[in-house]
Scaffold this motif. Structure first.
Motif, PDB file in Angstrom:
ATOM      1  N   MET A   1      52.277  37.097  42.303  1.00 40.90           N
ATOM      2  CA  MET A   1      52.846  37.574  41.052  1.00 40.90           C
ATOM      3  C   MET A   1      53.955  38.563  41.388  1.00 40.90           C
ATOM      4  SD  MET A   1      50.849  39.302  37.793  1.00 40.90           S
ATOM      5  CE  MET A   1      50.092  37.821  37.159  1.00 40.90           C
ATOM      6  N   GLU A   2      55.011  38.529  40.634  1.00 46.38           N
ATOM      7  CA  GLU A   2      56.145  39.413  40.861  1.00 46.38           C
ATOM      8  C   GLU A   2      55.729  40.871  40.649  1.00 46.38           C
ATOM      9  OE1 GLU A   2      60.388  39.987  38.743  1.00 46.38           O
ATOM     10  OE2 GLU A   2      59.767  37.919  39.150  1.00 46.38           O
ATOM     11  N   ILE A   3      56.323  41.774  41.429  1.00 49.80           N
ATOM     12  CA  ILE A   3      55.953  43.190  41.393  1.00 49.80           C
ATOM     13  C   ILE A   3      56.083  43.783  39.990  1.00 49.80           C
ATOM     14  CG2 ILE A   3      56.566  45.495  42.243  1.00 49.80           C
ATOM     15  CD1 ILE A   3      55.121  43.881  44.319  1.00 49.80           C
ATOM     16  N   SER A   4      57.173  43.511  39.294  1.00 48.12           N
ATOM     17  CA  SER A   4      57.363  44.089  37.958  1.00 48.12           C
ATOM     18  C   SER A   4      56.313  43.571  36.971  1.00 48.12           C
ATOM     19  CB  SER A   4      58.769  43.812  37.429  1.00 48.12           C
ATOM     20  OG  SER A   4      58.995  42.420  37.329  1.00 48.12           O
ATOM     21  N   PRO A  91      37.579  39.091  31.258  1.00 43.95           N
ATOM     22  CA  PRO A  91      38.855  38.425  31.559  1.00 43.95           C
ATOM     23  C   PRO A  91      39.853  39.336  32.280  1.00 43.95           C
ATOM     24  CG  PRO A  91      38.347  38.260  29.204  1.00 43.95           C
ATOM     25  CD  PRO A  91      37.261  39.056  29.847  1.00 43.95           C
ATOM     26  N   VAL A  92      39.819  40.630  31.973  1.00 43.32           N
ATOM     27  CA  VAL A  92      40.713  41.570  32.663  1.00 43.32           C
ATOM     28  C   VAL A  92      40.376  41.607  34.160  1.00 43.32           C
ATOM     29  CG1 VAL A  92      41.367  44.005  32.879  1.00 43.32           C
ATOM     30  CG2 VAL A  92      41.186  42.958  30.619  1.00 43.32           C
ATOM     31  N   ALA A  93      39.089  41.634  34.467  1.00 44.44           N
ATOM     32  CA  ALA A  93      38.667  41.651  35.874  1.00 44.44           C
ATOM     33  C   ALA A  93      39.040  40.349  36.576  1.00 44.44           C
ATOM     34  CB  ALA A  93      37.163  41.892  35.972  1.00 44.44           C
ATOM     35  N   LEU A  94      38.833  39.227  35.899  1.00 51.31           N
ATOM     36  CA  LEU A  94      39.186  37.938  36.500  1.00 51.31           C
ATOM     37  C   LEU A  94      40.695  37.806  36.696  1.00 51.31           C
ATOM     38  CD1 LEU A  94      36.700  35.598  34.596  1.00 51.31           C
ATOM     39  CD2 LEU A  94      36.551  36.408  36.965  1.00 51.31           C
ATOM     40  N   LEU A  95      41.459  38.285  35.735  1.00 46.78           N
ATOM     41  CA  LEU A  95      42.915  38.256  35.870  1.00 46.78           C
ATOM     42  C   LEU A  95      43.374  39.121  37.043  1.00 46.78           C
ATOM     43  CD1 LEU A  95      45.508  37.111  34.740  1.00 46.78           C
ATOM     44  CD2 LEU A  95      45.590  39.012  33.130  1.00 46.78           C
ATOM     45  N   GLU A  96      42.686  40.228  37.261  1.00 46.63           N
ATOM     46  CA  GLU A  96      43.013  41.101  38.393  1.00 46.63           C
ATOM     47  C   GLU A  96      42.819  40.366  39.720  1.00 46.63           C
ATOM     48  OE1 GLU A  96      44.048  44.345  40.718  1.00 46.63           O
ATOM     49  OE2 GLU A  96      44.382  44.025  38.591  1.00 46.63           O
ATOM     50  N   ILE A  97      41.750  39.582  39.813  1.00 48.38           N
ATOM     51  CA  ILE A  97      41.509  38.811  41.038  1.00 48.38           C
ATOM     52  C   ILE A  97      42.628  37.798  41.255  1.00 48.38           C
ATOM     53  CG2 ILE A  97      39.987  37.086  42.100  1.00 48.38           C
ATOM     54  CD1 ILE A  97      37.634  38.564  40.789  1.00 48.38           C
ATOM     55  N   LEU A  98      43.075  37.175  40.160  1.00 49.33           N
ATOM     56  CA  LEU A  98      44.127  36.162  40.256  1.00 49.33           C
ATOM     57  C   LEU A  98      45.521  36.760  40.446  1.00 49.33           C
ATOM     58  CD1 LEU A  98      42.936  33.780  37.398  1.00 49.33           C
ATOM     59  CD2 LEU A  98      42.700  33.409  39.866  1.00 49.33           C
ATOM     60  N   ALA A  99      45.714  37.990  39.982  1.00 45.90           N
ATOM     61  CA  ALA A  99      47.047  38.586  39.965  1.00 45.90           C
ATOM     62  C   ALA A  99      47.498  39.143  41.308  1.00 45.90           C
ATOM     63  CB  ALA A  99      47.110  39.696  38.912  1.00 45.90           C
ATOM     64  N   THR A 100      46.580  39.657  42.073  1.00 44.86           N
ATOM     65  CA  THR A 100      47.000  40.330  43.303  1.00 44.86           C
ATOM     66  C   THR A 100      45.907  40.260  44.367  1.00 44.86           C
ATOM     67  OG1 THR A 100      47.869  42.414  44.189  1.00 44.86           O
ATOM     68  CG2 THR A 100      46.167  42.611  42.548  1.00 44.86           C
ATOM     69  N   PRO A 101      46.303  40.133  45.633  1.00 47.15           N
ATOM     70  CA  PRO A 101      45.297  40.158  46.701  1.00 47.15           C
ATOM     71  C   PRO A 101      44.757  41.579  46.886  1.00 47.15           C
ATOM     72  CG  PRO A 101      47.496  39.987  47.632  1.00 47.15           C
ATOM     73  CD  PRO A 101      47.650  39.920  46.143  1.00 47.15           C
ATOM     74  N   HIS A 102      43.513  41.665  47.239  1.00 41.06           N
ATOM     75  CA  HIS A 102      42.887  42.972  47.479  1.00 41.06           C
ATOM     76  C   HIS A 102      42.423  43.041  48.919  1.00 41.06           C
ATOM     77  CE1 HIS A 102      42.696  42.627  43.116  1.00 41.06           C
ATOM     78  NE2 HIS A 102      42.751  43.944  43.114  1.00 41.06           N
ATOM     79  N   ARG A 103      42.543  44.210  49.492  1.00 36.80           N
ATOM     80  CA  ARG A 103      42.050  44.431  50.851  1.00 36.80           C
ATOM     81  C   ARG A 103      40.696  45.113  50.750  1.00 36.80           C
ATOM     82  NH1 ARG A 103      45.523  47.675  54.386  1.00 36.80           N
ATOM     83  NH2 ARG A 103      45.813  48.901  52.526  1.00 36.80           N
ATOM     84  N   TYR A 104      39.656  44.420  51.110  1.00 36.43           N
ATOM     85  CA  TYR A 104      38.316  44.981  51.109  1.00 36.43           C
ATOM     86  C   TYR A 104      38.123  45.772  52.405  1.00 36.43           C
ATOM     87  CZ  TYR A 104      36.713  42.315  47.081  1.00 36.43           C
ATOM     88  OH  TYR A 104      36.528  41.823  45.814  1.00 36.43           O
ATOM     89  N   PRO A 105      37.378  46.864  52.343  1.00 37.89           N
ATOM     90  CA  PRO A 105      37.074  47.572  53.597  1.00 37.89           C
ATOM     91  C   PRO A 105      36.101  46.735  54.428  1.00 37.89           C
ATOM     92  CG  PRO A 105      35.873  48.551  51.758  1.00 37.89           C
ATOM     93  CD  PRO A 105      36.774  47.504  51.175  1.00 37.89           C
ATOM     94  N   ALA A 106      35.844  47.188  55.632  1.00 39.20           N
ATOM     95  CA  ALA A 106      34.838  46.512  56.456  1.00 39.20           C
ATOM     96  C   ALA A 106      33.549  46.411  55.647  1.00 39.20           C
ATOM     97  CB  ALA A 106      34.605  47.297  57.744  1.00 39.20           C
TER      98      ALA A 106
END
Length: 188
Positions: A1-4, A91-106
């Protein structure tokens, strides 16, 4: 997804969260049942502290609403606010997963942090019961001390499953994007 677009989405999600919290604080307290929002105010409810409780809330609500959201609250909390707190967040949480990659800690660090957050909330709930003699959620009154401990442990196991599922979805959707993000940051 685009930054803006991503920034706009995150700002919108923040404004929504702020609006929901503000709406809760503006509830007319003269109409509330006497035991609602006393010690700890609305901050004793997990929904207010963390809106991603949709699945557990609606599961318990469907089983027996009196255990988590007694009918007497219908006159205090408007239907739209109940859904804002317990439905719209999924849906907000699911959209967050689809919108941007997340870095999980170890894994170990992530689970320790998750356990600390769960421990702090359980401590807060137990403290409120100790001070007031009332449970934050009526469901807890139906358990023996051992049953309550088993309930908390079982819920933590479910939380760990959701954590792992979120990590799995993130990896399935974004694949190597997470590694690329790490590489770009290290090269700067």
């Amino acid at each position: 997804m685009e930054i803006s677009t991503l920034t706009a989405y995150h700002c919108l999600a923040f404004v929504w969260y702020f609006f929901v919290i503000y709406s809760i604080t503006c509830l007319r307290t003269e109409e509330r049942p006497s035991e609602v929002f006393l010690y700890g105010g609305q901050w004793k409810y997990l929904t207010v502290l963390n809106l991603f409780v949709s699945i557990s809330f609606w599961t318990l609500y469907t089983y027996n609403r009196e255990l988590v959201y007694p009918k007497r609250l219908d006159g205090v909390i408007p239907l739209w606010l109940n859904h804002a707190m317990h439905t719209a967040i999924l849906p907000v949480a699911l959209l967050e997963i689809l919108a941007t990659p997340h870095r999980y800690p170890a894994k170990k660090k992530g689970l320790i942090l998750l356990g600390c957050a769960a421990f702090l909330y359980i401590s807060w709930v137990l403290w409120i019961h100790f001070v007031t003699g009332e449970w934050v959620y009526p469901l807890f009154a139906s358990f023996s001390p051992a049953g309550l401990g088993a309930f908390f442990i079982g819920n933590f196991a479910i939380i760990v499953c959701f954590y792992n599922f979120g990590e799995f979805l993130n990896r399935m959707i974004w694949g190597d994007s997470i590694v690329i993000l790490d590489y770009k940051q290290k090269s700067k």
